[in-house]
Design a protein around this motif. Structure first.
Motif, short mmCIF file in Angstrom:
data_model
loop_
_atom_site.label_atom_id
_atom_site.label_comp_id
_atom_site.label_asym_id
_atom_site.label_seq_id
_atom_site.Cartn_x
_atom_site.Cartn_y
_atom_site.Cartn_z
N LEU A 13 4.99 -6.62 1.93
CA LEU A 13 4.30 -5.35 2.13
C LEU A 13 3.02 -5.54 2.92
O LEU A 13 2.62 -4.67 3.70
N ASN A 14 2.36 -6.69 2.76
CA ASN A 14 1.18 -6.98 3.58
C ASN A 14 1.55 -7.01 5.05
O ASN A 14 0.84 -6.50 5.90
N LYS A 15 2.68 -7.63 5.34
CA LYS A 15 3.13 -7.71 6.73
C LYS A 15 3.50 -6.33 7.26
O LYS A 15 3.19 -6.00 8.40
N VAL A 16 4.15 -5.51 6.43
CA VAL A 16 4.50 -4.15 6.85
C VAL A 16 3.23 -3.36 7.16
O VAL A 16 3.15 -2.68 8.18
N GLY A 17 2.23 -3.46 6.31
CA GLY A 17 0.98 -2.76 6.54
C GLY A 17 0.29 -3.21 7.81
O GLY A 17 -0.23 -2.39 8.58
N LEU A 18 0.29 -4.50 8.05
CA LEU A 18 -0.31 -5.03 9.27
C LEU A 18 0.40 -4.46 10.49
O LEU A 18 -0.23 -3.99 11.44
N TRP A 19 1.73 -4.46 10.46
CA TRP A 19 2.49 -3.96 11.60
C TRP A 19 2.34 -2.45 11.77
O TRP A 19 2.34 -1.95 12.89
N LEU A 61 -0.79 2.34 2.08
CA LEU A 61 -0.30 1.00 1.80
C LEU A 61 -1.46 0.00 1.76
O LEU A 61 -1.51 -0.87 0.88
N ALA A 62 -2.40 0.16 2.68
CA ALA A 62 -3.56 -0.75 2.71
C ALA A 62 -4.39 -0.63 1.44
O ALA A 62 -4.80 -1.65 0.86
N ILE A 63 -4.64 0.58 1.01
CA ILE A 63 -5.44 0.77 -0.21
C ILE A 63 -4.74 0.11 -1.39
O ILE A 63 -5.37 -0.60 -2.18
N PHE A 64 -3.44 0.34 -1.51
CA PHE A 64 -2.68 -0.27 -2.61
C PHE A 64 -2.74 -1.80 -2.56
O PHE A 64 -3.08 -2.46 -3.54
#
Length: 134
Positions: A13-19, A61-64
């Motif tokens: 999910l970190n990668k998804v948020g970055l992208w 997503l970033a906040i989570f």
């Protein structure tokens, strides 16, 4: 079961948020060229709704993720950077004159991507020091 597994090991999910942040930045940079080359598309039909959607999903997503990771690595820099990114994005969408909108949204997207990247760095350090596998 699947949701528990996703939220227990949420590294992807970190990668998804970055992208998503990068996609938002590319969108903001590409939109003026698309609008120039495709004049039959309305700016309001594409740009404002897609900006709000991209920023909203990425910010949520970033906040989570950043709050969850903060509990592990205790470094608030990614959260503070995210706050600045959200301020830039909100100003860019709702408050600044149209001439400055792209600057604010691109800056916000880059700052949000930087917050994700910095968070990933601190996340990896925390995992490495505790022996947790990615």
């Amino acid at each position: 079961m699947l949701m528990r597994k996703i939220f227990t090991h949420y590294h992807n999910l970190n990668k998804v948020g970055l992208w998503l942040s990068i996609l938002c930045t590319v969108h903001c940079l590409a939109m003026p060229f698309l609008l120039t080359s495709l004049p039959y598309l309305s700016k309001n039909a594409i740009s404002e709704q897609s900006e709000i959607l991209l920023i909203g999903v990425s910010a949520g997503l970033a906040i989570f993720l950043l709050r969850k990771d903060y509990k592990n690595h205790h470094n608030s820099t990614p959260l503070r950077l995210l706050l600045v990114a959200l301020i830039f994005n909100i100003l860019g969408i709702f408050f600044v004159p149209h001439a400055y909108e792209m600057f604010f949204n691109v800056t916000g997207g880059l700052l949000m991507a930087s917050a994700y990247g910095l968070n990933w760095y601190w996340h990896k350090r925390a995992c490495h020091s505790t022996g947790h596998q990615h």
